[in-house]
Design a protein around this motif. Structure first.
Motif, PDB file in Angstrom:
ATOM      1  N   LEU A   1       7.206   9.606   5.355  1.00  0.00           N
ATOM      2  CA  LEU A   1       7.113   8.736   4.187  1.00  0.00           C
ATOM      3  C   LEU A   1       8.402   7.940   3.979  1.00  0.00           C
ATOM      4  O   LEU A   1       8.387   6.730   3.793  1.00  0.00           O
ATOM      5  CB  LEU A   1       6.829   9.604   2.952  1.00  0.00           C
ATOM      6  N   ARG A   2       9.527   8.650   4.068  1.00  0.00           N
ATOM      7  CA  ARG A   2      10.826   8.024   3.788  1.00  0.00           C
ATOM      8  C   ARG A   2      11.312   7.131   4.909  1.00  0.00           C
ATOM      9  O   ARG A   2      11.766   6.022   4.692  1.00  0.00           O
ATOM     10  CB  ARG A   2      11.879   9.123   3.587  1.00  0.00           C
ATOM     11  N   ALA A   3      11.247   7.676   6.137  1.00  0.00           N
ATOM     12  CA  ALA A   3      11.936   7.017   7.254  1.00  0.00           C
ATOM     13  C   ALA A   3      11.025   6.060   8.030  1.00  0.00           C
ATOM     14  O   ALA A   3      11.513   5.185   8.738  1.00  0.00           O
ATOM     15  CB  ALA A   3      12.503   8.066   8.204  1.00  0.00           C
ATOM     16  N   GLU A   4       9.699   6.243   7.913  1.00  0.00           N
ATOM     17  CA  GLU A   4       8.818   5.407   8.722  1.00  0.00           C
ATOM     18  C   GLU A   4       7.914   4.506   7.888  1.00  0.00           C
ATOM     19  O   GLU A   4       7.858   3.305   8.102  1.00  0.00           O
ATOM     20  CB  GLU A   4       7.974   6.298   9.651  1.00  0.00           C
ATOM     21  N   LEU A   5       7.224   5.095   6.912  1.00  0.00           N
ATOM     22  CA  LEU A   5       6.287   4.287   6.121  1.00  0.00           C
ATOM     23  C   LEU A   5       6.998   3.310   5.168  1.00  0.00           C
ATOM     24  O   LEU A   5       6.698   2.112   5.162  1.00  0.00           O
ATOM     25  CB  LEU A   5       5.359   5.207   5.312  1.00  0.00           C
ATOM     26  N   THR A   6       7.935   3.849   4.374  1.00  0.00           N
ATOM     27  CA  THR A   6       8.606   3.008   3.367  1.00  0.00           C
ATOM     28  C   THR A   6       9.313   1.788   3.973  1.00  0.00           C
ATOM     29  O   THR A   6       9.194   0.685   3.441  1.00  0.00           O
ATOM     30  CB  THR A   6       9.584   3.855   2.524  1.00  0.00           C
ATOM     31  N   PRO A   7      10.062   1.954   5.089  1.00  0.00           N
ATOM     32  CA  PRO A   7      10.762   0.796   5.662  1.00  0.00           C
ATOM     33  C   PRO A   7       9.822  -0.334   6.116  1.00  0.00           C
ATOM     34  O   PRO A   7      10.279  -1.465   6.293  1.00  0.00           O
ATOM     35  CB  PRO A   7      11.520   1.385   6.869  1.00  0.00           C
ATOM     36  N   LEU A   8       8.539  -0.042   6.298  1.00  0.00           N
ATOM     37  CA  LEU A   8       7.606  -1.116   6.678  1.00  0.00           C
ATOM     38  C   LEU A   8       7.462  -2.142   5.557  1.00  0.00           C
ATOM     39  O   LEU A   8       7.024  -3.266   5.788  1.00  0.00           O
ATOM     40  CB  LEU A   8       6.214  -0.535   7.005  1.00  0.00           C
ATOM     41  N   LYS A   9       7.829  -1.708   4.319  1.00  0.00           N
ATOM     42  CA  LYS A   9       7.700  -2.572   3.138  1.00  0.00           C
ATOM     43  C   LYS A   9       6.296  -3.168   3.056  1.00  0.00           C
ATOM     44  O   LYS A   9       6.104  -4.358   2.774  1.00  0.00           O
ATOM     45  CB  LYS A   9       8.759  -3.681   3.156  1.00  0.00           C
ATOM     46  N   TYR A  10       5.315  -2.336   3.333  1.00  0.00           N
ATOM     47  CA  TYR A  10       3.932  -2.788   3.371  1.00  0.00           C
ATOM     48  C   TYR A  10       3.105  -1.960   2.374  1.00  0.00           C
ATOM     49  O   TYR A  10       3.154  -0.735   2.406  1.00  0.00           O
ATOM     50  CB  TYR A  10       3.381  -2.624   4.791  1.00  0.00           C
ATOM     51  N   ASN A  11       2.390  -2.631   1.503  1.00  0.00           N
ATOM     52  CA  ASN A  11       1.496  -1.952   0.557  1.00  0.00           C
ATOM     53  C   ASN A  11       2.209  -0.805  -0.180  1.00  0.00           C
ATOM     54  O   ASN A  11       1.814   0.354  -0.085  1.00  0.00           O
ATOM     55  CB  ASN A  11       0.273  -1.398   1.318  1.00  0.00           C
TER      56      ASN A  11
END
Length: 424
Positions: free
Chosen positions: A35-45
């Motif tokens: 969640l922190r290191a992969e999903l959030t940095p996408l800045k998507y949805n």
């Protein structure tokens, strides 16, 4: 060729699957990392990320699958994912997720000195706070808007109030003081009248108390070797010699009393057949402890070590939680949230720490207090409501952030990792 936005969208869908599979396996830390290191940095949805972060609150796999409307790990969900990637359709799952208490909803400033203790009533409708200022304040919780207002002030505790216990039916409140206090006060909460003021001897130290589940008796004790069982009029029913009591808890069997003592252990005492047995042995002083609703787990604040979780049945240390600063002050931690899956503690670094029960690293650090946080209490009925009491003279009431885009928010006093905020 895929457009850049389509690629980001596909990455998002894959990572979401990875995140959910980790959660389903109970691998909370790994899920947090995704969640922190992969999903959030996408800045998507980002809205979807907030919803995903809410699934950290799920207590078991069935709960997760239901809330996420997800088939669980395996062929079905992965086939569905491939179909989605194929059609590149956007995923919009709008779920109402009970969010996390990491926003200061209210600051109660009525005490005029250090606040040593706070405890919600069993039905969640009241909060009692005890202070060095010689008073107990009982606050009414408006369950609709989750705001507190002053209901009663109970005065005259000359030594200050460092421990409070609600009777099982919330009709009475017992107040104890610090080490040099030989008195115990039993208040009628509705009328605000003192029912009993108990003192066996001026030499006594009565610093901890616990109600018997029958609501007709309580046990009290202190470090000078007092350990009594009494009725509501303060009459002595039983006395146990030679136990220097730090903290007390009555188990639901109505017979066993757990007491932590100055020998860095918790023992079980049976007042009926006068037997006692060792349950927990630590290497440092146990400053306070509390027990889960089902009586299986004990949460200890251990001097210089921090917060430890013990399994009382198997008599083993299950987990040591990291982050909190604990010296030789008495700090009280608590279980809370859905199914008591979360743990909160005060700290000498002025913060409140929150952990998922199964994970050693904090998922939130709440800032705002300016001195040691002595005590936290999680509302037993409203999972998103948490109270903290501090030497700064205030009680903070924490609730879910009232907005979605947390990054833009003023007044969010937390590094609330669950919300996918960078831990800056």
């Amino acid at each position: 060729m895929h457009s850049p936005s389509a690629i980001v969208r596909m990455k998002f869908l894959l990572l979401q699957q990875k995140y959910l599979e980790y959660l389903e396996d109970g691998k909370v830390l790994e899920a947090l990392q995704v969640l922190r290191a992969e999903l959030t940095p996408l800045k998507y949805n980002t809205e979807r990320i907030h919803i995903l972060s809410g699934y950290l609150m799920c207590s078991h796999a069935e709960d997760l699958r239901a809330k996420a409307e997800w088939e669980g790990k395996g062929t079905a969900s992965r086939t569905k994912l491939l179909d989605k990637l194929q059609s590149e359709s956007d995923s919009h799952g709008h779920m109402s997720v009970k969010q996390f208490p990491c926003y200061t909803q209210q600051i109660l400033t009525e005490h005029c000195n250090e606040v040593w203790f706070c405890k919600f009533s069993n039905d969640g409708t009241k909060l009692a706070t005890g202070s060095k200022d010689t008073t107990v304040i009982v606050w009414q919780v408006d369950m609709e808007i989750q705001q507190l207002k002053l209901m009663k002030t109970l005065e005259g505790h000359a030594y200050g109030v460092s421990y409070l216990a609600w009777s099982p039916d919330d009709a009475y409140l017992i107040a104890c003081g610090p080490d040099d206090c030989s008195e115990l006060w039993l208040w009628n909460v509705q009328t605000g009248e003192l029912r009993t003021k108990m003192s066996q001897s001026h030499e006594d130290s009565l610093t901890s108390v616990a109600w018997n589940p029958d609501g007709k008796r309580f046990v009290t004790g202190g470090q000078r070797g007092q350990f009594y069982q009494c009725d509501l009029d303060g009459n002595l029913l039983d006395s146990w010699e030679g136990v220097r009591v730090q903290c007390l808890w009555c188990l639901s069997d109505g017979r066993t009393v757990l007491a932590s003592d100055t020998h860095q252990r918790i023992r079980g005492y049976n007042f009926e057949d006068l037997t006692d047995r060792n349950i927990v042995q630590e290497d440092h002083p146990i400053m306070s402890f509390t027990v889960s609703k089902n009586g299986r787990l004990a949460l200890l604040n251990v001097a210089t070590q921090g917060v430890h979780l013990w399994d009382l049945q198997d008599r083993v240390l299950v987990r040591k939680y990291q982050g909190v600063t604990q010296g030789f002050y008495t700090i009280h931690s608590c279980f809370g949230g859905h199914n008591e899956d979360f743990i909160a503690s005060g700290s000498e670094d002025h913060k409140v720490y929150i952990w998922h029960r199964r994970s050693e690293l904090p998922i939130a650090e709440l800032t705002g207090h300016t001195r040691t946080v002595n005590c936290v209490s999680w509302n037993p009925v409203v999972p998103g409501l948490l109270a903290s009491a501090s030497d700064d003279g205030t009680i903070r009431i924490w609730g879910p952030a009232p907005f979605l885009d947390v990054q833009d928010a003023e007044g969010l006093n937390a590094r609330c990792f669950t919300m996918g905020i960078a831990s800056a």
